[in-house]
Design a protein around this motif. Structure first.
Motif: not given
Length: 810
Positions: A483-485, A496-499, A523-525
């Protein structure tokens, strides 16, 4: 956090040379060496295939290949490289084809400008992240070095710290002689009709084994007469193979496939393995949401060998890629390889300054080891680190555009061994980017018919490291995204940190073609490929949001409409197992199985018969967790994983699990699943590759036998087991719904120095991770073939400890 910091430190020390010769040392590492400066598209770039001994090009002549009694001993030992393209059949020799003349790479069209800039900026970001992690790992390893007595003086500059990894492979259909075994086993593929290239393939009479720098064809039946039939040299390390018709495709990994490009061991910042990064494993991992899927880290080559009705096999085709393999699948005669495109590098491209130890001050305890941050490093060391980062950044920003999207080289060889090379360029007009900010580099999907000489197809995505799933008509790439942009993030109101960005490609195996056909993000990993599945026109994916070690996590099963380009969500089961993350998943028709873990091991049974209303039918909660779920009988699952029982001396860490454990679950009543059988491997520190790679897990239905490679560690450190190798080999179990798991016996392999001449074989980690020598197994009737990278051992299933025959892979 399930992975304790000390465990990562010991891995760092092992990789840096504390527990064996350092990778990258020319004395022990055949892939080391700086190479010459140059990059794809640069003025001195020459994508020639590397040459072995000059060949006459005439099949059957022995002038340029060694005689049968002159074969080098070990494929990984310096000076023992088997000449590429040579074959041996107990005295028969095939000559090495001559080097091809490769056309110069064309200039990239203006349509590529945006893609090149995308790749350039991500290469810079990736390099900076890798350097920051390397600095943190350096500090950690240095501190632990000061706390461990009698530790050798280690070079922690991380030069050559890449892990030399082997890959995996699949089965084919070379017609066997009618005198072979009546029954034999196949690869443990995820999807019927979709072959996964692996280290070994079998027919009723032969084994095809990828080991070292060669393809070994073994006459395996009858078992008492097993022996090498043919040995074909390859340019890189043979990591996987697959078969179709009368052709065998060997997937190789090697930095010297393009001799003018420096080896990746000298460019670790751009290697997706990135040396010591925690949780990075091309095959898979056991850390749930902490996992990062990566490529093999070395340049991919594909060498296709033809097996004529008479005479020696010969090299008919070679593909050289500008990147490293994520994975491959074969559907019929069509082989699809998915690889990242590796950014350019130069021979002094490093993660840390070469004189870091001197700048820090030689000797343990040169700076504070407990608490604080990396700023406690001496100022000269930090200044040199920042200077190196700027140098790396300036190099990437000034590299030629063509270096970021180079061509694939396709070389065909005629009956006389004459080469004809052509380039397969990137089609920048059809490049597609994810709707989520990407972390990685451009990714190639290259398809080729093994039985035809037509030019390969190539689809390039702007994506990143991917978990792969393939059906007979679709290929899915599940790409982990940070989640950078906020402008690109599909969940702007949630942290969420990651998608997971999903890309779908429609496959046409008749043409070995792939066409981009859809994308979305959830969402999630995902933990591995088994968290992905296509069924009845829908795609199911199991993800974890957050991480268990952060104290917040939950999992989600999402159902998507696979028939539409935007892959819309039709059903969601959310908030599964709060505070825990997924360690394994399996979708079987209308039912899903998910295992989560933090302190216990819930196995959830999920009803997906109505795609719009997925729901939990039942669950069972037990200690530990499973990392792989295998359906071995109707209504029953056979699993491998780790037990959650932690011995008292380790319990204070609250971050360890103990024994490798096998389990049977009765899921015939989905509302009330039960654990019906358990076998624990008796020592902490034991390890099997089956926990992270399903291709090492081998259940043979005709005999109801499970074969698992295993290394058992015993001895003592810190009052617990796990420092000395007690057993290494293959363990066999009879598994039935009625009797559960019953041990049959063990087929041992010798314990000693690694056959490559590299690091000594042993237990490098006192709680888990002993490297086992056995990689795979094959069954023929009532015999088992135990396969390491150095040897094939044969025994009967009933008496595995009694050796029937042995075939060295030298």
């Amino acid at each position: 956090m399930r992975v304790h910091g000390l465990a990562l430190v010991f891995a760092a020390l092992a990789a840096s040379g504390c527990f064996g010769p350092e990778e990258g040392d020319p004395a022990t590492d055949p892939y080391s060496g700086a190479g010459n400066p140059g990059e794809p598209g640069g003025p001195d770039f020459r994508p020639d295939a590397p040459s072995g001994p000059p060949g006459s090009g005439t099949p059957g002549q022995a002038s340029d290949c060694p005689a049968a009694d002159e074969f080098p001993g070990g494929s990984g030992v310096p000076g023992a490289r088997f000449p590429a393209g040579c074959a041996s059949k107990r005295g028969g020799i095939a000559a090495l084809p001559p080097d091809p003349a490769v056309p110069a790479p064309p200039e990239l069209p203006p349509a590529c400008d945006a893609a090149v800039e995308w790749a350039r900026q991500r290469a810079v970001t990736r390099m900076e992240q890798a350097m920051d992690r390397a600095l943190s790992n350096y500090r950690m390893a240095w501190c632990v070095k000061s706390l461990i007595k009698d530790t050798p003086d280690c070079d922690l500059s991380l030069k050559g710290s890449m892990t030399m990894l082997s890959g995996t492979g699949s089965a084919g259909v070379i017609p066997p002689p009618p005198t072979g075994a009546q029954e034999y086993s196949d690869t443990n593929n995820q999807v019927e009709g979709v072959d996964e290239p692996d280290l070994v393939k079998a027919d009723s009479e032969r084994l095809f084994v990828a080991s070292g720098d060669a393809l070994h064809v073994i006459s395996a039946w009858p078992p008492e007469e097993a022996g090498i039939e043919w040995k074909m040299g390859t340019l890189g390390q043979a990591s996987r193979l697959t078969r179709a018709g009368k052709r065998v495709a060997v997937l190789t990994a090697g930095d010297k496939l393009l001799p003018e490009v420096p080896p990746l061991f000298e460019c670790p910042a751009l290697n997706s393995l990135m040396g010591l990064l925690p949780g990075v494993n091309p095959a898979g991992c056991i850390w749930g949401s902490d996992c990062t899927i990566a490529s093999e880290g070395r340049r991919l080559g594909i060498e296709v060998f033809g097996f004529p009705a008479a005479g020696p096999p010969r090299l008919v085709r070679r593909l050289t890629f500008p990147g490293a393999l994520y994975g491959a699948r074969r559907i019929g005669h069509a082989l699809y390889a998915v690889a990242e495109i590796i950014p350019p590098c130069q021979d002094d491209f490093r993660l840390l300054p070469a004189d870091m130890d001197v700048l820090v001050g030689k000797g343990p305890g040169s700076f504070s080891c407990l608490g604080g941050s990396e700023t406690e490093l001496p100022e000269p060391a930090l200044a040199a680190f920042q200077q190196l980062k700027e140098l790396n950044r300036s190099y990437l920003l000034s590299a030629p555009a063509a270096a970021f999207l180079p061509p694939v080289i396709d070389t065909l060889y005629d009956d006389q061994g004459n080469p004809d090379s052509r380039l397969v360029p990137v089609d920048c007009v059809t490049l597609v980017a994810s709707q989520v900010e990407a972390d990685g580099v451009p990714v190639d999907v290259v398809g080729l018919r093994l039985d035809l000489d037509e030019q390969p197809t190539r689809t390039t995505l702007l994506a990143g490291p991917s978990a792969l799933y393939a059906s007979t008509g679709s290929l899915y790439l599940a790409v982990r995204q940070r989640q950078t942009s906020a402008t690109l993030w599909p969940y702007p109101d949630e942290w969420l940190g990651y998608a997971t960005a999903l890309h779908r490609l429609a496959l046409d195996p008749n043409k070995a073609d792939s066409q981009y056909s859809g994308q979305t993000a959830v969402k999630g990993n995902v933990v591995n490929q088994f968290a992905l599945d296509e069924y009845g026109g829908y795609f199911r994916i199991a993800t974890t949001t957050g991480t268990a070690n952060q104290g917040f996590a939950h999992s989600t099963v999402t159902v998507l409409d696979a028939g539409k380009s935007d892959l819309p969500v039709v059903g969601v089961l959310d908030d599964l197992a709060p505070t825990e993350d997924i360690r394994s998943a399996r979708f079987l028709g209308p039912t899903g199985y998910v295992v989560t873990f933090k302190n216990k091991d819930p196995l959830f049974v999920i009803d997906l018969s109505d795609p719009t209303q997925p729901e939990i039918l039942g669950m069972v909660d037990i200690p530990g967790f499973s990392t792989y779920l295998h359906p071995f009988a109707p209504g029953f699952l056979l699993t491998v994983g780790y037990d959650g029982g932690v011995p008292a001396p380790l319990a204070a860490f609250n971050s360890f699990f103990s024994h490798v454990v096998l389990k049977v679950f009765d899921v015939s009543d989905a509302t009330s699943p039960k654990e019906t059988s358990v076998v624990k491997i008796p020592t902490i520190g034991s390890y099997t590759d089956a926990t992270v790679n399903h291709l090492a897990f081998h259940f043979y239905p005709p005999e109801s036998v499970l074969a698992v490679p295993m290394a058992n560690c015993s001895g003592g450190q810190w009052g617990e087991n796990g420092s000395e190798v007690a057993f290494n080999g293959l363990k066999l179990y009879r598994v039935t719904p009625d009797e559960g798991i019953v041990p049959i016996g063990d087929l041992p392999h010798p314990v000693g120095p690694d056959f490559t001449g590299g690091q000594l074989f042993g237990c490098f980690n006192w709680w888990t991770g002993a490297p086992e020598r056995v990689r795979r197994s094959v069954f023929m009737e009532d015999y088992v073939y135990s396969i390491s990278l150095a040897e094939v051992r044969v025994a009967s299933i009933a008496s595995p400890a009694i050796l029937v025959s042995s075939v060295p892979l030298d």
